[in-house]
Design a protein around this motif. Structure first.
Motif, PDB file in Angstrom:
ATOM      1  N   LEU A 117       0.496   8.616  -6.476  1.00  0.00           N
ATOM      2  CA  LEU A 117       0.566  10.073  -6.379  1.00  0.00           C
ATOM      3  C   LEU A 117       1.494  10.672  -7.423  1.00  0.00           C
ATOM      4  CD1 LEU A 117       0.479  10.768  -2.549  1.00  0.00           C
ATOM      5  CD2 LEU A 117      -1.269  11.261  -4.247  1.00  0.00           C
ATOM      6  N   ALA A 118       2.556   9.957  -7.767  1.00  0.00           N
ATOM      7  CA  ALA A 118       3.434  10.437  -8.840  1.00  0.00           C
ATOM      8  C   ALA A 118       2.681  10.484 -10.164  1.00  0.00           C
ATOM      9  CB  ALA A 118       4.664   9.548  -8.953  1.00  0.00           C
ATOM     10  N   ILE A 119       1.887   9.467 -10.437  1.00  0.00           N
ATOM     11  CA  ILE A 119       1.096   9.449 -11.675  1.00  0.00           C
ATOM     12  C   ILE A 119       0.062  10.567 -11.670  1.00  0.00           C
ATOM     13  CG2 ILE A 119      -0.596   8.102 -12.980  1.00  0.00           C
ATOM     14  CD1 ILE A 119       1.007   5.603 -12.157  1.00  0.00           C
ATOM     15  N   VAL A 120      -0.598  10.770 -10.533  1.00  0.00           N
ATOM     16  CA  VAL A 120      -1.605  11.836 -10.438  1.00  0.00           C
ATOM     17  C   VAL A 120      -0.950  13.199 -10.634  1.00  0.00           C
ATOM     18  CG1 VAL A 120      -3.166  13.002  -8.837  1.00  0.00           C
ATOM     19  CG2 VAL A 120      -3.266  10.540  -9.073  1.00  0.00           C
ATOM     20  N   LEU A 121       0.225  13.399 -10.075  1.00  0.00           N
ATOM     21  CA  LEU A 121       0.921  14.683 -10.271  1.00  0.00           C
ATOM     22  C   LEU A 121       1.314  14.896 -11.725  1.00  0.00           C
ATOM     23  CD1 LEU A 121       3.155  14.897  -7.092  1.00  0.00           C
ATOM     24  CD2 LEU A 121       1.209  16.341  -7.696  1.00  0.00           C
ATOM     25  N   LEU A 122       1.738  13.847 -12.412  1.00  0.00           N
ATOM     26  CA  LEU A 122       2.065  13.985 -13.838  1.00  0.00           C
ATOM     27  C   LEU A 122       0.820  14.282 -14.664  1.00  0.00           C
ATOM     28  CD1 LEU A 122       4.738  11.201 -14.345  1.00  0.00           C
ATOM     29  CD2 LEU A 122       5.047  13.668 -14.460  1.00  0.00           C
ATOM     30  N   ALA A 124       0.829  -1.207   0.000  1.00  0.00           N
ATOM     31  CA  ALA A 124       0.000   0.000   0.000  1.00  0.00           C
ATOM     32  C   ALA A 124       0.860   1.252   0.000  1.00  0.00           C
ATOM     33  CB  ALA A 124      -0.929  -0.005   1.206  1.00  0.00           C
ATOM     34  N   ALA A 125       1.964   1.234   0.732  1.00  0.00           N
ATOM     35  CA  ALA A 125       2.857   2.397   0.749  1.00  0.00           C
ATOM     36  C   ALA A 125       3.482   2.617  -0.623  1.00  0.00           C
ATOM     37  CB  ALA A 125       3.947   2.200   1.800  1.00  0.00           C
ATOM     38  N   ALA A 126       3.878   1.542  -1.277  1.00  0.00           N
ATOM     39  CA  ALA A 126       4.434   1.670  -2.626  1.00  0.00           C
ATOM     40  C   ALA A 126       3.370   2.160  -3.607  1.00  0.00           C
ATOM     41  CB  ALA A 126       5.002   0.338  -3.090  1.00  0.00           C
ATOM     42  N   GLU A 127       2.159   1.689  -3.441  1.00  0.00           N
ATOM     43  CA  GLU A 127       1.057   2.106  -4.315  1.00  0.00           C
ATOM     44  C   GLU A 127       0.772   3.589  -4.163  1.00  0.00           C
ATOM     45  OE1 GLU A 127      -3.099   3.298  -4.576  1.00  0.00           O
ATOM     46  OE2 GLU A 127      -2.382   2.411  -2.712  1.00  0.00           O
TER      47      GLU A 127
END
Length: 99
Positions: free
Chosen positions: A76-81, A68-71
Motif C-alpha cells: 500500500l505504501a508503494i501504491v500510494l507513492l 501477508a500483513a507486512a506485504e
C-alpha cells in the motif's frame, strides 16, 4: 469433513488469485489477489496439519499471516507513492517512472 473439500476450496481461491494478478492493472486489486493466494496457502497448511494431527500447519499459517500483513503495509505504501507521482494506480504505467 474431508481433506478434498479443503483442497478444492484452496485450489479455487488460488486460481482466482492468480487470475487477478495476471489480468488486473489496478494496484489495489493486484494486492487483494495476492492476499487470496496467501489465504489459499493458509487453508492448505491448516488442512494438512489437521489431517496429520499436528499443529505445524497452524504455526506455518501464522507465519504466512505475518508475511501477508507486512506485504500489505509495503504494498500500500508503494501504491500510494505511485498515485502521488502519476495520479493513477494503473500498473501498466509504472515502467514510465524509471529514472
Amino acid at each position: 469433513m474431508y481433506l478434498n473439500q479443503f483442497l478444492l476450496l484452496a485450489a479455487f481461491l488460488f486460481s482466482v488469485g492468480v487470475y487477478g494478478v495476471l489480468a488486473r492493472k489496478n494496484g489495489v486489486l493486484v494486492l487483494m489477489s495476492i492476499e487470496l493466494i496467501l489465504n489459499a496457502v493458509n487453508i492448505n497448511l491448516v488442512a494438512f496439519g489437521a489431517f496429520h494431527d499436528t499443529v505445524a500447519g497452524q504455526v506455518f499459517a501464522l507465519f504466512v499471516i505475518a508475511v501477508a500483513a507486512a506485504e500489505v503495509g509495503v504494498g500500500l505504501a508503494i501504491v500510494l507513492l505511485i498515485y502521488r507521482n502519476r495520479h493513477s494506480i494503473d500498473l501498466s504505467e509504472v515502467d514510465l517512472m524509471k529514472g
